[in-house]
Design a protein around this motif. Structure first.
Motif, PDB file in Angstrom:
ATOM      1  N   LEU A 202      28.763 107.169  -4.745  1.00 53.07           N
ATOM      2  CA  LEU A 202      28.856 105.804  -4.229  1.00 53.07           C
ATOM      3  C   LEU A 202      30.301 105.321  -4.168  1.00 53.07           C
ATOM      4  O   LEU A 202      30.718 104.675  -3.195  1.00 53.07           O
ATOM      5  N   ILE A 203      31.085 105.637  -5.212  1.00 52.12           N
ATOM      6  CA  ILE A 203      32.485 105.215  -5.227  1.00 52.12           C
ATOM      7  C   ILE A 203      33.267 105.896  -4.116  1.00 52.12           C
ATOM      8  O   ILE A 203      34.081 105.253  -3.425  1.00 52.12           O
ATOM      9  N   LEU A 204      33.047 107.187  -3.916  1.00 52.48           N
ATOM     10  CA  LEU A 204      33.736 107.903  -2.848  1.00 52.48           C
ATOM     11  C   LEU A 204      33.374 107.335  -1.478  1.00 52.48           C
ATOM     12  O   LEU A 204      34.238 107.182  -0.608  1.00 52.48           O
ATOM     13  N   VAL A 208      36.151 105.688   1.005  1.00 51.19           N
ATOM     14  CA  VAL A 208      36.321 106.170   2.375  1.00 51.19           C
ATOM     15  C   VAL A 208      36.182 105.024   3.368  1.00 51.19           C
ATOM     16  O   VAL A 208      36.987 104.876   4.299  1.00 51.19           O
ATOM     17  N   ALA A 209      35.162 104.187   3.172  1.00 55.62           N
ATOM     18  CA  ALA A 209      34.958 103.049   4.071  1.00 55.62           C
ATOM     19  C   ALA A 209      36.137 102.083   4.028  1.00 55.62           C
ATOM     20  O   ALA A 209      36.611 101.600   5.069  1.00 55.62           O
ATOM     21  N   ARG A 214      41.177  99.898   6.316  1.00 59.79           N
ATOM     22  CA  ARG A 214      42.593  99.588   6.143  1.00 59.79           C
ATOM     23  C   ARG A 214      43.451 100.276   7.210  1.00 59.79           C
ATOM     24  O   ARG A 214      44.419  99.709   7.724  1.00 59.79           O
ATOM     25  N   ILE A 215      43.117 101.526   7.508  1.00 60.55           N
ATOM     26  CA  ILE A 215      43.889 102.272   8.501  1.00 60.55           C
ATOM     27  C   ILE A 215      43.623 101.751   9.912  1.00 60.55           C
ATOM     28  O   ILE A 215      44.520 101.635  10.738  1.00 60.55           O
ATOM     29  N   ILE A 238      32.526  92.410   3.466  1.00 57.20           N
ATOM     30  CA  ILE A 238      31.282  92.920   4.043  1.00 57.20           C
ATOM     31  C   ILE A 238      31.057  94.370   3.626  1.00 57.20           C
ATOM     32  O   ILE A 238      29.956  94.752   3.197  1.00 57.20           O
ATOM     33  N   VAL A 239      32.122  95.197   3.726  1.00 57.16           N
ATOM     34  CA  VAL A 239      32.001  96.598   3.323  1.00 57.16           C
ATOM     35  C   VAL A 239      31.656  96.691   1.834  1.00 57.16           C
ATOM     36  O   VAL A 239      30.767  97.446   1.425  1.00 57.16           O
ATOM     37  N   SER A 240      32.362  95.910   1.024  1.00 52.04           N
ATOM     38  CA  SER A 240      32.094  95.918  -0.412  1.00 52.04           C
ATOM     39  C   SER A 240      30.697  95.386  -0.718  1.00 52.04           C
ATOM     40  O   SER A 240      30.031  95.851  -1.648  1.00 52.04           O
TER      41      SER A 240
END
Length: 275
Positions: A202-204, A208-209, A214-215, A238-240
């Motif tokens: 889940l952390i990975l 990645v998201a 950010r990029i 939203i992603v978090s």
């Protein structure tokens, strides 16, 4: 009753819980995301208004204790209530009535238990940062720094695995915060590397998201407004928030399976453990 939890079964159960309570879980996750967004928006807003002392709300947000501490605390309380509510909703058929009374009754033990858990994790982060700083000053060895980082990562995953079931235990069962933590340690005995694998996955996925976002933000530029700090903070929220939804689902599903494996009882009987 001996046995181990099955990672595939945990994910399948999490998906089943989501489908059964789709609407209410999404609404509660919006509250989770809002509470997380309070911290992100406040951080960016403070960075912005610190450059402009005459900006609106500068005094309140940047110098007044109510702004500096009150807003994050309010966000944390909202986050905890939303998370507890999600756990209870996913076990509503087993708990019966008294939703609001249980939520209010278990809030203080949950607050204390979560505070203790986050304090333990924060100590690992602080210790890791201090050790890295000392080592980099003394040796400037990248190999040593990477080695310490890997040890800290393993320690973080192990401690997270130990505390994995604390939130559902303190929400659904009886007893104080320390009993809930001990309960989590008991339930996760023999299961920690499996739980660690779930946590790491889940952390990975979250990292990645976040990295992609950010990029991609500077590349997209102002076309979608992602490069604006406030809009970027909203996108990160939203992603978090989606990560938090998945984490809460998985924690609850794993808790249900651990109760069956360790106690040999159904979840509906787990609430009687501390009677």
């Amino acid at each position: 009753m001996a046995g181990h939890i099955a990672i595939g079964t945990v994910y399948a159960r999490a998906w089943s819980l989501f489908r059964q309570r789709f609407v209410i879980l999404v609404l509660l996750n919006l509250l989770q995301t809002l509470s997380l967004g309070i911290g992100l928006f406040l951080h960016d807003l403070l960075a912005l208004v610190s450059l402009y002392p005459t900006a609106p709300y500068y005094y309140f947000l940047y110098t007044h204790p109510a702004g500096l501490f009150g807003v994050p605390v309010a966000g944390g309380i909202l986050f905890l209530l939303a998370s507890m509510s999600m756990v209870m909703v996913m076990n509503r058929d087993r708990l019966g009535g008294g939703f609001w009374s249980r939520l209010l009754r278990r809030f203080v033990p949950a607050l204390l238990a979560v505070t203790l858990c986050f304090s333990a994790l924060a100590l690992i982060f602080y210790g890791w940062g201090s050790l890295i700083d000392s080592v980099s000053r003394a040796f400037s060895s990248m190999t040593v720094i990477i080695g310490i980082s890997l040890v800290a990562l393993v320690l973080l995953i192990v401690v997270s695995a130990l505390l994995f079931a604390t939130l559902p235990a303190v929400t659904l069962e009886r007893g104080g915060p320390l009993r809930a933590i001990r309960r989590s340690v008991f339930l996760t005995t023999g299961q920690r590397w499996r739980i660690g694998a779930i946590i790491l996955t889940l952390i990975l996925a979250l990292l990645v998201a976040l990295m992609v976002l950010r990029i991609a933000a500077p590349m997209i530029g102002n076309g979608l407004g992602l490069y604006d700090p406030m809009t970027l903070a909203a996108a990160l929220s939203i992603v978090s928030g989606l990560f938090l939804l998945c984490l809460t689902l998985v924690i609850t599903a794993a808790y249900q399976q651990m109760v069956r494996v360790k106690d040999g009882i159904s979840v509906e009987d787990a609430g009687k453990i501390f009677e």
